[in-house]
Design a protein around this motif. Structure first.
Motif, PDB file in Angstrom:
ATOM      1  N   PRO A  10       0.796  -1.198   0.049  1.00  0.00           N
ATOM      2  CA  PRO A  10       0.128  -0.037  -0.099  1.00  0.00           C
ATOM      3  C   PRO A  10       0.811   1.362   0.013  1.00  0.00           C
ATOM      4  CG  PRO A  10      -0.685  -1.605   1.429  1.00  0.00           C
ATOM      5  CD  PRO A  10       0.555  -2.202   1.031  1.00  0.00           C
ATOM      6  N   LYS A  11       0.232   2.346  -0.377  1.00  0.00           N
ATOM      7  CA  LYS A  11       0.800   3.758  -0.503  1.00  0.00           C
ATOM      8  C   LYS A  11       1.814   3.689  -1.410  1.00  0.00           C
ATOM      9  CE  LYS A  11      -0.678   4.966   4.294  1.00  0.00           C
ATOM     10  NZ  LYS A  11      -0.030   5.455   5.735  1.00  0.00           N
ATOM     11  N   GLY A  12       1.942   2.863  -2.689  1.00  0.00           N
ATOM     12  CA  GLY A  12       2.949   2.995  -3.460  1.00  0.00           C
ATOM     13  C   GLY A  12       4.252   2.374  -3.208  1.00  0.00           C
ATOM     14  N   ARG A  13       4.337   1.560  -1.989  1.00  0.00           N
ATOM     15  CA  ARG A  13       5.615   1.078  -1.542  1.00  0.00           C
ATOM     16  C   ARG A  13       5.810  -0.301  -2.458  1.00  0.00           C
ATOM     17  NH1 ARG A  13       5.170   0.632   4.521  1.00  0.00           N
ATOM     18  NH2 ARG A  13       2.790   0.293   4.203  1.00  0.00           N
ATOM     19  N   ARG A  14       6.999  -0.799  -2.613  1.00  0.00           N
ATOM     20  CA  ARG A  14       7.274  -1.818  -3.076  1.00  0.00           C
ATOM     21  C   ARG A  14       8.350  -2.743  -2.324  1.00  0.00           C
ATOM     22  NH1 ARG A  14       3.571  -0.181  -5.155  1.00  0.00           N
ATOM     23  NH2 ARG A  14       2.963   0.249  -7.281  1.00  0.00           N
ATOM     24  N   ARG A  15       8.506  -3.939  -2.409  1.00  0.00           N
ATOM     25  CA  ARG A  15       9.274  -4.803  -1.848  1.00  0.00           C
ATOM     26  C   ARG A  15       9.804  -6.135  -2.617  1.00  0.00           C
ATOM     27  NH1 ARG A  15       6.772  -7.898   3.295  1.00  0.00           N
ATOM     28  NH2 ARG A  15       5.383  -9.181   2.218  1.00  0.00           N
ATOM     29  N   SER A  18      -7.803  19.754   9.560  1.00  0.00           N
ATOM     30  CA  SER A  18      -7.289  21.236   9.527  1.00  0.00           C
ATOM     31  C   SER A  18      -5.764  21.570   9.122  1.00  0.00           C
ATOM     32  CB  SER A  18      -7.497  21.910  10.968  1.00  0.00           C
ATOM     33  OG  SER A  18      -6.692  21.058  12.104  1.00  0.00           O
ATOM     34  N   ARG A  19      -5.558  20.468   8.557  1.00  0.00           N
ATOM     35  CA  ARG A  19      -3.951  20.670   8.110  1.00  0.00           C
ATOM     36  C   ARG A  19      -3.933  21.101   6.548  1.00  0.00           C
ATOM     37  NH1 ARG A  19      -1.501  14.871   9.284  1.00  0.00           N
ATOM     38  NH2 ARG A  19      -3.556  14.471   8.381  1.00  0.00           N
ATOM     39  N   SER A  20      -2.747  21.395   6.101  1.00  0.00           N
ATOM     40  CA  SER A  20      -2.584  21.900   4.696  1.00  0.00           C
ATOM     41  C   SER A  20      -2.602  20.568   3.829  1.00  0.00           C
ATOM     42  CB  SER A  20      -1.522  22.739   4.532  1.00  0.00           C
ATOM     43  OG  SER A  20      -0.184  22.131   4.789  1.00  0.00           O
ATOM     44  N   GLY A  21      -2.895  20.944   2.680  1.00  0.00           N
ATOM     45  CA  GLY A  21      -2.996  19.897   1.505  1.00  0.00           C
ATOM     46  C   GLY A  21      -1.615  19.043   1.603  1.00  0.00           C
ATOM     47  N   ARG A  22      -0.602  20.099   2.050  1.00  0.00           N
ATOM     48  CA  ARG A  22       0.966  19.343   1.861  1.00  0.00           C
ATOM     49  C   ARG A  22       1.160  18.342   2.867  1.00  0.00           C
ATOM     50  NH1 ARG A  22       5.886  20.135   3.841  1.00  0.00           N
ATOM     51  NH2 ARG A  22       7.655  19.554   2.684  1.00  0.00           N
ATOM     52  N   ALA A  23       0.525  18.707   3.845  1.00  0.00           N
ATOM     53  CA  ALA A  23       0.789  17.828   5.179  1.00  0.00           C
ATOM     54  C   ALA A  23      -0.157  16.784   5.067  1.00  0.00           C
ATOM     55  CB  ALA A  23       0.164  18.790   6.333  1.00  0.00           C
ATOM     56  N   ARG A  24      -1.522  16.729   4.436  1.00  0.00           N
ATOM     57  CA  ARG A  24      -2.219  15.641   4.424  1.00  0.00           C
ATOM     58  C   ARG A  24      -1.708  14.630   3.413  1.00  0.00           C
ATOM     59  NH1 ARG A  24      -6.402  19.542   4.080  1.00  0.00           N
ATOM     60  NH2 ARG A  24      -6.739  19.075   1.691  1.00  0.00           N
ATOM     61  N   LEU A  77       1.808  14.395   2.617  1.00  0.00           N
ATOM     62  CA  LEU A  77       2.914  13.566   3.384  1.00  0.00           C
ATOM     63  C   LEU A  77       2.295  12.442   4.250  1.00  0.00           C
ATOM     64  CD1 LEU A  77       5.158  16.665   4.177  1.00  0.00           C
ATOM     65  CD2 LEU A  77       5.517  14.980   2.355  1.00  0.00           C
ATOM     66  N   ALA A  78       1.226  12.648   5.021  1.00  0.00           N
ATOM     67  CA  ALA A  78       0.760  11.800   6.043  1.00  0.00           C
ATOM     68  C   ALA A  78       0.156  10.467   5.266  1.00  0.00           C
ATOM     69  CB  ALA A  78      -0.449  12.348   6.929  1.00  0.00           C
ATOM     70  N   ALA A  79      -0.298  10.869   4.124  1.00  0.00           N
ATOM     71  CA  ALA A  79      -0.770   9.682   3.021  1.00  0.00           C
ATOM     72  C   ALA A  79       0.209   8.739   2.747  1.00  0.00           C
ATOM     73  CB  ALA A  79      -1.724  10.259   2.215  1.00  0.00           C
ATOM     74  N   THR A  80       1.553   9.347   2.182  1.00  0.00           N
ATOM     75  CA  THR A  80       2.402   8.559   1.695  1.00  0.00           C
ATOM     76  C   THR A  80       3.537   8.103   2.715  1.00  0.00           C
ATOM     77  OG1 THR A  80       3.436  10.810   1.117  1.00  0.00           O
ATOM     78  CG2 THR A  80       2.008   9.605  -0.424  1.00  0.00           C
ATOM     79  N   THR A  81       3.529   8.586   3.736  1.00  0.00           N
ATOM     80  CA  THR A  81       4.564   8.234   4.794  1.00  0.00           C
ATOM     81  C   THR A  81       4.023   7.499   6.127  1.00  0.00           C
ATOM     82  OG1 THR A  81       4.451  10.309   5.881  1.00  0.00           O
ATOM     83  CG2 THR A  81       5.878  10.040   4.029  1.00  0.00           C
TER      84      THR A  81
END
Length: 255
Positions: A141-146, A210-216, A218-222
């Motif tokens: 998930p979230k674009g990760r690979r292994r 209430s966070r900015s789009g950039r913060a959301r 980052l939270a979705a991809t990390t």
């Protein structure tokens, strides 16, 4: 190692609009991955458990299969035993993650690997052969690979997002053939299907962002924490009061 033997398990899919029988895209991904792995250096056996007279099986001939070996198993019977006997001796068995129609729950790769006593590599995006082993790239998930390696023989379940460029050649469809054989191993009858009314899932309460789009993003991809607190001490009443306070603070309840 002896001559590499690869089997691809295929099923009959359904057109998403008309519902007409056709090739299954998930299993076509497995066939394309097998062709990419060997690049003509080994034969690929395409196997189907079901009605050999199904016209949709010829679609796999157009996609590059030389022939399709159809195991004529009785309707309503478990086909895992018949497939396990048919693929005994193969080094690699590929199939889609799940079927598109019929009793396709996605359990077949797991049950087949268990019957073969072979490792299962699920959600495979790419695969490469290395001597007596295979190295695969798995979807996470979230674009990760292994990367995961396994010794042969092995069962691979191909992820729906694996690269695929279908090339439907009518001449190959006419030149190939579908061979029928009767299953020697007949499984137990499958449990009768039961139809139940759909139940709407519960709606999850979510605090307003209430966070900015950039913060959301980052939270979705990390894997960073979204905040909050883990309450491990205190009585049940104190923990319940903390939950109620959180719901009131984010206007999720009005009492």
């Amino acid at each position: 190692m002896t001559k590499l033997r690869i089997a691809v398990l295929v099923s009959v899919g359904a057109h998403p609009i008309s519902g007409a029988a056709r090739w299954s895209r998930n299993d076509a991904l497995a066939l394309a991955m097998a062709q990419e792995m060997v690049k003509g250096a080994a034969d690929i056996d395409v196997i189907h458990a079901g009605d050999p007279a199904e016209p949709a099986l010829r679609d796999y001939l157009a996609l590059g299969a030389v022939s399709v070996d159809a195991i004529e198993a009785p309707c309503g019977r478990d086909i895992v035993g018949a497939l396990a006997e048919r693929v005994r001796g193969y080094h690699i068995v590929l199939c889609g993650t799940r079927a598109e129609s019929g009793e396709g729950s996605g359990l077949l790769p797991y049950l087949l690997a268990q019957a073969m006593h072979a490792p299962l590599l699920p959600a495979v995006l790419t695969a490469q052969l290395h001597a007596d082993s295979i190295v695969t790239q798995q979807f996470l998930p979230k674009g990760r690979r292994r990367e995961v390696a396994a010794s042969l023989p092995a069962v691979l379940a191909v992820h729906p997002l694996a690269p695929f460029e279908p090339r439907h050649v009518y001449a190959r469809q006419r030149a190939g053939h579908v061979a029928a054989r009767v299953a020697r191993v007949v499984g137990a009858p499958l449990a009768a299907a039961r139809v139940e009314p759909a139940v709407a899932p519960p709606v999850k309460l979510a605090a307003r962002e209430s966070r900015s789009g950039r913060a959301r993003l980052l939270a979705a991809t990390t894997l960073q924490s979204r905040g909050g607190a883990v309450i491990t001490h205190g009585t049940a009443v104190e923990k319940a009061q903390a939950v109620i306070a959180y719901l009131r603070r984010h206007s999720l309840i009005d009492y």
